[in-house]
Design an enzyme around this catalytic site. Structure first.
Site, PDB file in Angstrom:
ATOM      1  N   ASN A  13     -15.250 -18.764  -8.778  1.00 28.64           N
ATOM      2  CA  ASN A  13     -14.966 -20.162  -9.099  1.00 28.64           C
ATOM      3  C   ASN A  13     -15.871 -20.990  -8.200  1.00 28.64           C
ATOM      4  OD1 ASN A  13     -13.982 -22.700  -9.567  1.00 28.64           O
ATOM      5  ND2 ASN A  13     -12.023 -22.379  -8.518  1.00 28.64           N
ATOM      6  N   LYS A  15     -16.541 -24.070  -8.275  1.00 27.90           N
ATOM      7  CA  LYS A  15     -16.079 -25.450  -8.021  1.00 27.90           C
ATOM      8  C   LYS A  15     -17.239 -26.431  -8.216  1.00 27.90           C
ATOM      9  CE  LYS A  15     -12.560 -23.435  -5.148  1.00 27.90           C
ATOM     10  NZ  LYS A  15     -11.598 -23.550  -4.077  1.00 27.90           N
ATOM     11  N   HIS A  98      -6.067 -24.968 -12.016  1.00 33.41           N
ATOM     12  CA  HIS A  98      -6.412 -24.716 -10.618  1.00 33.41           C
ATOM     13  C   HIS A  98      -5.690 -25.730  -9.719  1.00 33.41           C
ATOM     14  CE1 HIS A  98      -8.632 -24.385  -6.902  1.00 33.41           C
ATOM     15  NE2 HIS A  98      -8.930 -23.158  -7.308  1.00 33.41           N
ATOM     16  N   GLU A 100      -6.598 -27.383  -7.283  1.00 34.17           N
ATOM     17  CA  GLU A 100      -7.345 -28.617  -6.996  1.00 34.17           C
ATOM     18  C   GLU A 100      -7.211 -29.610  -8.145  1.00 34.17           C
ATOM     19  OE1 GLU A 100     -11.002 -26.655  -5.994  1.00 34.17           O
ATOM     20  OE2 GLU A 100      -9.993 -25.843  -4.229  1.00 34.17           O
ATOM     21  N   GLU A 171      -2.564 -17.994  -6.845  1.00 35.26           N
ATOM     22  CA  GLU A 171      -3.318 -18.590  -5.753  1.00 35.26           C
ATOM     23  C   GLU A 171      -2.395 -19.450  -4.885  1.00 35.26           C
ATOM     24  OE1 GLU A 171      -7.791 -18.674  -6.745  1.00 35.26           O
ATOM     25  OE2 GLU A 171      -6.921 -20.561  -7.388  1.00 35.26           O
ATOM     26  N   GLY A 177      -9.445 -21.934   0.346  1.00 34.51           N
ATOM     27  CA  GLY A 177     -10.483 -22.613   1.120  1.00 34.51           C
ATOM     28  C   GLY A 177     -10.115 -22.821   2.576  1.00 34.51           C
ATOM     29  N   SER A 217      -9.101 -17.387  -0.335  1.00 32.13           N
ATOM     30  CA  SER A 217      -9.840 -16.797   0.785  1.00 32.13           C
ATOM     31  C   SER A 217     -10.036 -15.290   0.658  1.00 32.13           C
ATOM     32  CB  SER A 217      -9.184 -17.161   2.120  1.00 32.13           C
ATOM     33  OG  SER A 217      -9.136 -18.574   2.279  1.00 32.13           O
TER      34      SER A 217
HETATM   35  P1  PGA Z   1     -11.373 -19.697  -1.933  1.00 32.04           P
HETATM   36  O1  PGA Z   1     -10.998 -20.388  -3.326  1.00 32.04           O
HETATM   37  O2  PGA Z   1     -11.741 -18.275  -2.231  1.00 32.04           O
HETATM   38  O3  PGA Z   1     -12.534 -20.515  -1.396  1.00 32.04           O
HETATM   39  O4  PGA Z   1     -10.166 -19.779  -1.072  1.00 32.04           O
HETATM   40  C1  PGA Z   1     -10.271 -19.697  -4.295  1.00 32.04           C
HETATM   41  C2  PGA Z   1     -10.038 -20.586  -5.483  1.00 32.04           C
HETATM   42  O5  PGA Z   1      -9.881 -21.800  -5.287  1.00 32.04           O
HETATM   43  O6  PGA Z   1     -10.034 -20.131  -6.626  1.00 32.04           O
END
Ligand code: PGA
Length: 256
Positions: A13, A15, A98, A100, A171, A177, A217
């Site tokens: 992903n 982003k 997601h 976000e 998640e 993140g 992460s």
């Molecule tokens: P990350 O993001 O691996 O940077 O924690 C995962 C995601 O948002 O899908």
């Protein structure tokens, strides 16, 4: 993972990262590193990178995903992108719900459900994201939270679609993140629980066949341990998917 029963999928992903030219560069770097993967490999890229990415993955085992989609086919929805538009440029997957999107753009389970149904009806595969906030984990309502999300997000989606065209990504929001990964036991516990929720809705056979990823992460160092759990069928990878070697290491871990 239970590869004999369901597909292992590693999805990046990206982003809001990479221009089309940078997308081609990253995909060209990833391609040779994942060509022998024994799992499905997907890259989720910004809308404007999709045509370049689709061209760049040609002849490889990598598939291209969008990072969101609107539920209407067309209309007065400034700034939005529809399923026919994504299909027209060759996207095969779409990430929906997601955290976000939920946190910063007012996405609700109701709109996630609308997007999911539209994507499936239009022939896209869906990576559906669910997960609890830190406060929800601390209040002991992780199971209630993901159960509610799954039930509303998948309302009206057929068993056939859930089994073949939906990947669930668990998640935990506090792990995204932040560098704070869920322990493999925490990931396994919630992924297993999500499978029981799907079993309640669609029966055991569908639940056993559904790919449930972990995301938050996940990286080259912890992927082996997370993916060793029977209910962790792959990963949705943010930060580490922007580095070819790191992403390839996770694909390699899922290929064991
Ligand atoms: P990350 O993001 O691996 O940077 O924690 C995962 C995601 O948002 O899908």
């Amino acid at each position: 993972m239970k590869k004999n029963v369901r597909k292992a999928v590693i999805a990046g992903n990206w982003k809001m990262n990479k221009t089309p030219a940078e997308a081609i560069e990253l995909i060209d770097a990833i391609k040779p590193l994942v060509k022998d993967a024994d799992c499905d490999v997907v890259v989720g890229v910004p809308y404007v990178c999709i045509p370049a990415a689709v061209e760049a993955v040609k002849g490889s085992n990598i598939k291209v995903s969008a990072e969101n989609v609107h539920w209407a086919e067309s209309g007065a929805f400034t700034g939005e992108i529809s399923v026919p538009m994504l299909k027209a440029v060759g996207a095969e997957y779409v990430i929906i719900g997601h955290s976000e999107r939920r946190q910063y753009f007012g996405e609700t389970d109701e709109t996630v459900n609308l997007r999911t149904k539209a994507a499936l009806a239009g022939g896209l595969k869906v990576i559906l994201c669910v997960g609890e906030l830190l406060a929800e984990r601390e209040q002991g309502i992780t199971f209630e939270t993901v159960s509610k999300q799954i039930k509303i997000d998948l309302a009206g989606v057929s068993a056939e679609d859930v089994k073949n065209n939906v990947i669930v990504a668990y998640e935990p929001v506090w792990a995204i993140g932040t560098g704070k990964t869920a322990t493999s036991d925490q990931a396994e516990e919630v992924n297993a629980y999500i499978r029981t929720v799907i079993a309640g809705l669609y029966g055991e056979e569908v639940a056993e066949g559904t790919t449930i990823q972990y995301g938050g992460s996940m990286n080259a160092a912890n992927a082996d341990e997370l993916l060793s759990k029977v209910n962790v069928d792959g990963g949705l990878i943010g930060g580490a998917s922007l580095k070819a070697n790191d992403f390839a290491a996770i694909v390699a871990a899922a290929s064991k």
